[in-house]
Write a protein that holds these residues in place. Structure first.
Motif, PDB file in Angstrom:
ATOM      1  N   ASN A  56      21.911 -68.006  11.257  1.00 48.75           N
ATOM      2  CA  ASN A  56      22.636 -67.151  10.317  1.00 48.75           C
ATOM      3  C   ASN A  56      22.133 -65.707  10.308  1.00 48.75           C
ATOM      4  O   ASN A  56      22.607 -64.894   9.522  1.00 48.75           O
ATOM      5  N   ASP A  57      21.199 -65.412  11.176  1.00 54.96           N
ATOM      6  CA  ASP A  57      20.753 -64.029  11.327  1.00 54.96           C
ATOM      7  C   ASP A  57      21.958 -63.181  11.739  1.00 54.96           C
ATOM      8  O   ASP A  57      22.703 -63.560  12.640  1.00 54.96           O
ATOM      9  N   PRO A  58      22.183 -62.054  11.086  1.00 58.34           N
ATOM     10  CA  PRO A  58      23.361 -61.222  11.387  1.00 58.34           C
ATOM     11  C   PRO A  58      23.500 -60.827  12.853  1.00 58.34           C
ATOM     12  O   PRO A  58      24.592 -60.511  13.315  1.00 58.34           O
ATOM     13  N   GLU A  59      22.382 -60.823  13.584  1.00 56.58           N
ATOM     14  CA  GLU A  59      22.432 -60.410  14.987  1.00 56.58           C
ATOM     15  C   GLU A  59      22.795 -61.558  15.928  1.00 56.58           C
ATOM     16  O   GLU A  59      23.021 -61.322  17.116  1.00 56.58           O
ATOM     17  N   MET A  60      22.849 -62.789  15.408  1.00 56.71           N
ATOM     18  CA  MET A  60      23.102 -63.945  16.274  1.00 56.71           C
ATOM     19  C   MET A  60      24.562 -64.021  16.713  1.00 56.71           C
ATOM     20  O   MET A  60      24.866 -64.016  17.902  1.00 56.71           O
ATOM     21  N   ALA A  61      25.454 -64.098  15.757  1.00 56.37           N
ATOM     22  CA  ALA A  61      26.881 -64.237  16.066  1.00 56.37           C
ATOM     23  C   ALA A  61      27.598 -62.910  15.826  1.00 56.37           C
ATOM     24  O   ALA A  61      27.044 -61.981  15.232  1.00 56.37           O
ATOM     25  N   ASP A  62      28.841 -62.836  16.303  1.00 51.47           N
ATOM     26  CA  ASP A  62      29.628 -61.626  16.061  1.00 51.47           C
ATOM     27  C   ASP A  62      29.993 -61.494  14.585  1.00 51.47           C
ATOM     28  O   ASP A  62      30.108 -60.395  14.057  1.00 51.47           O
ATOM     29  N   LYS A  63      30.182 -62.660  13.939  1.00 52.16           N
ATOM     30  CA  LYS A  63      30.490 -62.673  12.516  1.00 52.16           C
ATOM     31  C   LYS A  63      29.893 -63.936  11.925  1.00 52.16           C
ATOM     32  O   LYS A  63      30.010 -65.010  12.511  1.00 52.16           O
ATOM     33  N   VAL A  64      29.247 -63.812  10.773  1.00 56.92           N
ATOM     34  CA  VAL A  64      28.607 -64.955  10.124  1.00 56.92           C
ATOM     35  C   VAL A  64      29.207 -65.145   8.734  1.00 56.92           C
ATOM     36  O   VAL A  64      29.283 -64.202   7.946  1.00 56.92           O
ATOM     37  N   TYR A  65      29.611 -66.373   8.449  1.00 52.79           N
ATOM     38  CA  TYR A  65      30.076 -66.745   7.117  1.00 52.79           C
ATOM     39  C   TYR A  65      29.047 -67.689   6.504  1.00 52.79           C
ATOM     40  O   TYR A  65      28.763 -68.756   7.059  1.00 52.79           O
ATOM     41  N   ILE A  66      28.473 -67.298   5.376  1.00 53.16           N
ATOM     42  CA  ILE A  66      27.597 -68.194   4.625  1.00 53.16           C
ATOM     43  C   ILE A  66      28.449 -68.756   3.494  1.00 53.16           C
ATOM     44  O   ILE A  66      28.549 -68.179   2.405  1.00 53.16           O
ATOM     45  N   GLU A  67      29.102 -69.857   3.801  1.00 54.20           N
ATOM     46  CA  GLU A  67      30.079 -70.469   2.901  1.00 54.20           C
ATOM     47  C   GLU A  67      29.873 -71.982   2.860  1.00 54.20           C
ATOM     48  O   GLU A  67      29.267 -72.555   3.771  1.00 54.20           O
ATOM     49  N   PRO A  68      30.383 -72.652   1.828  1.00 52.26           N
ATOM     50  CA  PRO A  68      30.265 -74.115   1.767  1.00 52.26           C
ATOM     51  C   PRO A  68      30.919 -74.775   2.983  1.00 52.26           C
ATOM     52  O   PRO A  68      31.997 -74.361   3.408  1.00 52.26           O
ATOM     53  N   LEU A  69      30.235 -75.770   3.530  1.00 51.82           N
ATOM     54  CA  LEU A  69      30.791 -76.494   4.676  1.00 51.82           C
ATOM     55  C   LEU A  69      31.710 -77.593   4.171  1.00 51.82           C
ATOM     56  O   LEU A  69      31.326 -78.764   4.029  1.00 51.82           O
ATOM     57  N   LEU A  70      32.938 -77.188   3.881  1.00 52.38           N
ATOM     58  CA  LEU A  70      33.980 -78.087   3.385  1.00 52.38           C
ATOM     59  C   LEU A  70      35.257 -77.834   4.183  1.00 52.38           C
ATOM     60  O   LEU A  70      35.513 -76.692   4.602  1.00 52.38           O
ATOM     61  N   PRO A  71      36.066 -78.877   4.416  1.00 50.47           N
ATOM     62  CA  PRO A  71      37.285 -78.687   5.226  1.00 50.47           C
ATOM     63  C   PRO A  71      38.179 -77.552   4.740  1.00 50.47           C
ATOM     64  O   PRO A  71      38.666 -76.761   5.547  1.00 50.47           O
ATOM     65  N   ALA A  88      32.024 -78.139  17.036  1.00 48.00           N
ATOM     66  CA  ALA A  88      31.403 -78.825  15.897  1.00 48.00           C
ATOM     67  C   ALA A  88      30.153 -79.602  16.278  1.00 48.00           C
ATOM     68  O   ALA A  88      29.344 -79.939  15.423  1.00 48.00           O
ATOM     69  N   GLY A  89      29.981 -79.890  17.556  1.00 43.10           N
ATOM     70  CA  GLY A  89      28.903 -80.768  17.990  1.00 43.10           C
ATOM     71  C   GLY A  89      27.504 -80.238  17.757  1.00 43.10           C
ATOM     72  O   GLY A  89      26.540 -80.998  17.840  1.00 43.10           O
ATOM     73  N   MET A  90      27.375 -78.943  17.449  1.00 42.24           N
ATOM     74  CA  MET A  90      26.051 -78.373  17.196  1.00 42.24           C
ATOM     75  C   MET A  90      25.672 -78.443  15.726  1.00 42.24           C
ATOM     76  O   MET A  90      24.579 -78.038  15.349  1.00 42.24           O
ATOM     77  N   LEU A  96      30.784 -82.555  12.367  1.00 39.94           N
ATOM     78  CA  LEU A  96      31.700 -83.525  12.985  1.00 39.94           C
ATOM     79  C   LEU A  96      32.690 -84.067  11.961  1.00 39.94           C
ATOM     80  O   LEU A  96      33.877 -84.250  12.265  1.00 39.94           O
ATOM     81  N   ASN A  97      32.218 -84.338  10.744  1.00 41.86           N
ATOM     82  CA  ASN A  97      33.115 -84.830   9.692  1.00 41.86           C
ATOM     83  C   ASN A  97      34.200 -83.815   9.371  1.00 41.86           C
ATOM     84  O   ASN A  97      35.381 -84.160   9.222  1.00 41.86           O
ATOM     85  N   ILE A  98      33.812 -82.548   9.271  1.00 38.14           N
ATOM     86  CA  ILE A  98      34.778 -81.492   8.954  1.00 38.14           C
ATOM     87  C   ILE A  98      35.803 -81.355  10.078  1.00 38.14           C
ATOM     88  O   ILE A  98      37.010 -81.291   9.834  1.00 38.14           O
ATOM     89  N   ALA A  99      35.321 -81.315  11.312  1.00 43.72           N
ATOM     90  CA  ALA A  99      36.234 -81.180  12.458  1.00 43.72           C
ATOM     91  C   ALA A  99      37.188 -82.368  12.525  1.00 43.72           C
ATOM     92  O   ALA A  99      38.388 -82.195  12.778  1.00 43.72           O
ATOM     93  N   SER A 100      36.661 -83.561  12.301  1.00 42.71           N
ATOM     94  CA  SER A 100      37.497 -84.766  12.322  1.00 42.71           C
ATOM     95  C   SER A 100      38.559 -84.709  11.230  1.00 42.71           C
ATOM     96  O   SER A 100      39.732 -85.004  11.474  1.00 42.71           O
ATOM     97  N   ASP A 101      38.158 -84.320  10.022  1.00 39.34           N
ATOM     98  CA  ASP A 101      39.111 -84.220   8.910  1.00 39.34           C
ATOM     99  C   ASP A 101      40.213 -83.215   9.222  1.00 39.34           C
ATOM    100  O   ASP A 101      41.407 -83.488   8.995  1.00 39.34           O
ATOM    101  N   LEU A 102      39.834 -82.044   9.743  1.00 40.87           N
ATOM    102  CA  LEU A 102      40.823 -81.008  10.047  1.00 40.87           C
ATOM    103  C   LEU A 102      41.758 -81.433  11.177  1.00 40.87           C
ATOM    104  O   LEU A 102      42.958 -81.160  11.142  1.00 40.87           O
ATOM    105  N   ALA A 103      41.203 -82.115  12.172  1.00 37.12           N
ATOM    106  CA  ALA A 103      42.025 -82.570  13.298  1.00 37.12           C
ATOM    107  C   ALA A 103      42.988 -83.666  12.871  1.00 37.12           C
ATOM    108  O   ALA A 103      44.183 -83.623  13.196  1.00 37.12           O
TER     109      ALA A 103
END
Length: 203
Positions: A56-71, A88-90, A96-103
């Protein structure tokens, strides 16, 4: 594996808070995935509810969301960012649960997002005990005697049918083993199965 030229933006899901005594391997694997994807020239959107992780370091990704992990939260972020793919595998079981629910809800298809890394078929076959057993039988891989249970009555009936100890309890849809264990008697079986039924995504 060759670079996917049809993808530009990839949304990576983290694993959320790390509890005391829990391994932090998903923070490491997620961080490595983000770095590798960016080195390959992809734009990476990261979502993780834990502000203390390295990824979650701002320099890691192009954009970071610190938000609840909910579908619903992830769906909204996908609607805003319009990524080409979701990784989702990382993020372990949570991601995995979120990705499965959304799919399964058709959200990813509706928004044109491809589930990469572990696709829906692979997730379902790994998490659903019956589907996993069928895959093993199709390739002549020996499996142990197993009975699917949806209630404590089912658990006790299954123990009677199996007729010997120890008994391994494995909840469905919990690849990390949450709620599972080995029981050597009825008391242990009930104690473990209570957690297993609570943590399983069946029913």
């Amino acid at each position: 594996m060759p670079r996917r030229e049809d993808l530009e933006t990839i949304l990576v899901l983290g694993s959320g808070p790390i509890k005391i005594g829990q391994a932090a391997e998903f923070d490491f694997s997620g961080s490595q995935a983000v770095q590798a994807l960016r080195e390959d020239g992809y734009k990476v959107i990261l979502v993780n509810s834990n502000p203390a992780t390295i990824q979650n370091d701002p320099e890691m990704a192009d954009k970071v969301y610190i938000e609840p992990l909910l579908p619903d939260t992830i769906k909204r972020i996908i609607e805003i960012e319009r990524p080409d793919a979701l990784l989702a595998g990382m993020g372990g079981q949570t991601a995995l649960n979120i990705a499965s629910d959304l799919a399964h809800a058709g959200v990813l298809d509706e928004l044109g997002v491809e589930l990469i890394g572990s696709d829906l078929d692979a997730i379902d076959k790994a998490e659903d005990r019956d589907l996993f057993n069928k895959v093993c039988l199709e390739i002549d891989l020996p499996i142990s005697n197993a009975i699917a249970c949806n209630s404590m009555d089912d658990v006790l009936s299954a123990a009677d049918e199996i007729g010997s100890w120890p008994i391994l309890i494995r909840p469905a849809f919990t690849l990390g083993g949450l709620g599972g264990g080995i029981a050597w008697n009825t008391g242990e079986l009930v104690e473990i199965a209570i957690l297993g039924l609570r943590n399983s995504r069946i029913g």
